[in-house]
Design a protein around this motif. Structure first.
Motif, PDB file in Angstrom:
ATOM      1  N   PRO A  54      40.185  55.587  50.940  1.00 54.28           N
ATOM      2  CA  PRO A  54      39.798  55.256  52.121  1.00 54.28           C
ATOM      3  C   PRO A  54      38.502  54.205  52.450  1.00 54.28           C
ATOM      4  CG  PRO A  54      39.100  57.336  51.568  1.00 54.28           C
ATOM      5  CD  PRO A  54      39.886  56.862  50.415  1.00 54.28           C
ATOM      6  N   HIS A  55      37.784  54.039  51.388  1.00 49.84           N
ATOM      7  CA  HIS A  55      36.575  53.035  51.543  1.00 49.84           C
ATOM      8  C   HIS A  55      37.108  51.782  51.257  1.00 49.84           C
ATOM      9  CE1 HIS A  55      33.401  55.819  51.775  1.00 49.84           C
ATOM     10  NE2 HIS A  55      33.871  56.518  50.707  1.00 49.84           N
ATOM     11  N   PHE A  56      38.278  51.645  50.468  1.00 44.06           N
ATOM     12  CA  PHE A  56      38.889  50.198  50.013  1.00 44.06           C
ATOM     13  C   PHE A  56      39.727  49.856  51.384  1.00 44.06           C
ATOM     14  CE2 PHE A  56      42.408  47.554  48.367  1.00 44.06           C
ATOM     15  CZ  PHE A  56      41.827  46.666  47.884  1.00 44.06           C
TER      16      PHE A  56
ATOM     17  N   GLU B  28      37.054  54.487  43.731  1.00 41.32           N
ATOM     18  CA  GLU B  28      38.311  54.009  44.222  1.00 41.32           C
ATOM     19  C   GLU B  28      38.901  52.594  43.493  1.00 41.32           C
ATOM     20  OE1 GLU B  28      38.492  53.606  48.463  1.00 41.32           O
ATOM     21  OE2 GLU B  28      37.400  55.721  48.799  1.00 41.32           O
ATOM     22  N   LEU B  29      37.856  51.700  43.412  1.00 41.30           N
ATOM     23  CA  LEU B  29      38.265  50.402  42.702  1.00 41.30           C
ATOM     24  C   LEU B  29      38.613  50.595  41.365  1.00 41.30           C
ATOM     25  CD1 LEU B  29      35.225  48.294  44.319  1.00 41.30           C
ATOM     26  CD2 LEU B  29      37.734  48.496  44.627  1.00 41.30           C
ATOM     27  N   SER B  30      38.141  51.477  40.487  1.00 37.83           N
ATOM     28  CA  SER B  30      38.625  51.863  39.182  1.00 37.83           C
ATOM     29  C   SER B  30      39.843  52.355  38.985  1.00 37.83           C
ATOM     30  CB  SER B  30      37.332  52.924  38.509  1.00 37.83           C
ATOM     31  OG  SER B  30      36.303  52.182  38.318  1.00 37.83           O
TER      32      SER B  30
ATOM     33  N   ALA C 265      42.227  49.553  40.103  1.00 41.82           N
ATOM     34  CA  ALA C 265      42.470  48.660  38.924  1.00 41.82           C
ATOM     35  C   ALA C 265      43.488  49.069  37.792  1.00 41.82           C
ATOM     36  CB  ALA C 265      41.133  48.486  38.254  1.00 41.82           C
ATOM     37  N   ALA C 266      43.542  50.636  37.774  1.00 42.24           N
ATOM     38  CA  ALA C 266      44.286  51.159  36.831  1.00 42.24           C
ATOM     39  C   ALA C 266      45.709  51.167  37.328  1.00 42.24           C
ATOM     40  CB  ALA C 266      43.794  52.566  36.260  1.00 42.24           C
ATOM     41  N   GLU C 267      45.845  51.400  38.604  1.00 49.28           N
ATOM     42  CA  GLU C 267      47.103  51.515  39.216  1.00 49.28           C
ATOM     43  C   GLU C 267      47.822  50.158  39.351  1.00 49.28           C
ATOM     44  OE1 GLU C 267      49.235  53.629  42.934  1.00 49.28           O
ATOM     45  OE2 GLU C 267      47.312  54.295  42.433  1.00 49.28           O
ATOM     46  N   TYR C 268      46.992  49.127  39.754  1.00 52.92           N
ATOM     47  CA  TYR C 268      47.391  47.953  39.997  1.00 52.92           C
ATOM     48  C   TYR C 268      46.784  46.877  39.067  1.00 52.92           C
ATOM     49  CZ  TYR C 268      48.772  50.389  44.424  1.00 52.92           C
ATOM     50  OH  TYR C 268      49.345  51.007  45.274  1.00 52.92           O
ATOM     51  N   PRO C 269      47.107  46.686  37.975  1.00 54.61           N
ATOM     52  CA  PRO C 269      46.647  45.915  36.620  1.00 54.61           C
ATOM     53  C   PRO C 269      46.833  44.608  36.610  1.00 54.61           C
ATOM     54  CG  PRO C 269      48.265  47.299  35.811  1.00 54.61           C
ATOM     55  CD  PRO C 269      48.267  47.640  37.145  1.00 54.61           C
ATOM     56  N   THR C 270      47.836  44.036  37.342  1.00 57.26           N
ATOM     57  CA  THR C 270      48.100  42.853  37.342  1.00 57.26           C
ATOM     58  C   THR C 270      47.889  42.008  38.676  1.00 57.26           C
ATOM     59  OG1 THR C 270      50.659  43.020  38.070  1.00 57.26           O
ATOM     60  CG2 THR C 270      49.891  43.372  35.429  1.00 57.26           C
ATOM     61  N   ASP C 271      48.212  40.519  38.592  1.00 59.44           N
ATOM     62  CA  ASP C 271      48.031  39.871  39.832  1.00 59.44           C
ATOM     63  C   ASP C 271      48.960  40.224  40.595  1.00 59.44           C
ATOM     64  OD1 ASP C 271      45.620  38.238  38.810  1.00 59.44           O
ATOM     65  OD2 ASP C 271      46.895  36.867  37.862  1.00 59.44           O
ATOM     66  N   ASP C 272      50.362  40.205  40.358  1.00 59.07           N
ATOM     67  CA  ASP C 272      51.397  40.479  41.090  1.00 59.07           C
ATOM     68  C   ASP C 272      50.992  41.901  41.826  1.00 59.07           C
ATOM     69  OD1 ASP C 272      52.584  38.330  40.520  1.00 59.07           O
ATOM     70  OD2 ASP C 272      53.900  39.090  39.016  1.00 59.07           O
ATOM     71  N   ALA C 273      50.718  42.879  40.946  1.00 60.63           N
ATOM     72  CA  ALA C 273      50.537  44.013  41.501  1.00 60.63           C
ATOM     73  C   ALA C 273      49.260  44.245  42.586  1.00 60.63           C
ATOM     74  CB  ALA C 273      50.174  45.230  40.457  1.00 60.63           C
ATOM     75  N   VAL C 274      48.196  43.395  42.425  1.00 58.79           N
ATOM     76  CA  VAL C 274      46.979  43.476  43.296  1.00 58.79           C
ATOM     77  C   VAL C 274      47.744  42.804  44.470  1.00 58.79           C
ATOM     78  CG1 VAL C 274      44.797  42.505  43.808  1.00 58.79           C
ATOM     79  CG2 VAL C 274      45.386  43.513  41.662  1.00 58.79           C
ATOM     80  N   GLU C 275      48.382  41.648  44.437  1.00 56.87           N
ATOM     81  CA  GLU C 275      49.128  40.938  45.447  1.00 56.87           C
ATOM     82  C   GLU C 275      49.956  41.689  46.555  1.00 56.87           C
ATOM     83  OE1 GLU C 275      51.064  37.274  44.941  1.00 56.87           O
ATOM     84  OE2 GLU C 275      49.246  36.221  44.102  1.00 56.87           O
ATOM     85  N   ARG C 276      50.634  42.703  45.849  1.00 59.58           N
ATOM     86  CA  ARG C 276      51.603  43.610  46.584  1.00 59.58           C
ATOM     87  C   ARG C 276      50.715  44.507  47.376  1.00 59.58           C
ATOM     88  NH1 ARG C 276      54.722  43.593  41.990  1.00 59.58           N
ATOM     89  NH2 ARG C 276      54.158  45.829  41.520  1.00 59.58           N
TER      90      ARG C 276
END
Length: 116
Positions: free
Chosen positions: A18-20, A61-63, A66-77
């Protein structure tokens, strides 16, 4: 990690982070550059009023993100699914994963300052 994000997944993202979700939706909407000179200024506004408990929650939440979306492509998605106005490469000069790491360090720095 989510391969595609559907509306059901967006509801799950809102509940899990929720904060993110608020940071990206409220502070990094499509006209955020009209209000803030840099992403860090938006962070200042978003996190400056938070007490230690709130900062600990966003840090957790950020931790998890980062664990769930570890790559550039994942963060972009993830950012694409949230439909944020932030483009890490354009707005910060960092890759999406680097940007997420920088954001985590920013929050931890605030936590450290509260301890001092």
């Amino acid at each position: 990690m989510l391969d595609e994000v559907s509306p059901v997944d967006l509801e799950l993202l809102k509940k899990r982070y929720p904060h993110f979700w608020t940071l990206m939706g409220a502070y990094f909407n499509y006209d955020w550059r009209d209000e803030y000179e840099t992403a860090e200024r938006a962070y200042d506004d978003a996190f400056g009023w938070m007490n230690r408990g709130g900062l600990e929650e966003i840090d957790a939440e950020l931790s998890a993100i980062a664990a769930e979306y570890p790559t550039d492509d994942a963060v972009e998605r993830l950012l694409g699914a949230i439909d944020t106005g932030l483009d890490p490469s354009l707005d910060t000069g960092r890759t999406p994963a680097q940007w997420l790491g920088d954001l985590r360090r920013y929050v931890r720095k605030l936590l450290d300052a509260r301890d001092a």
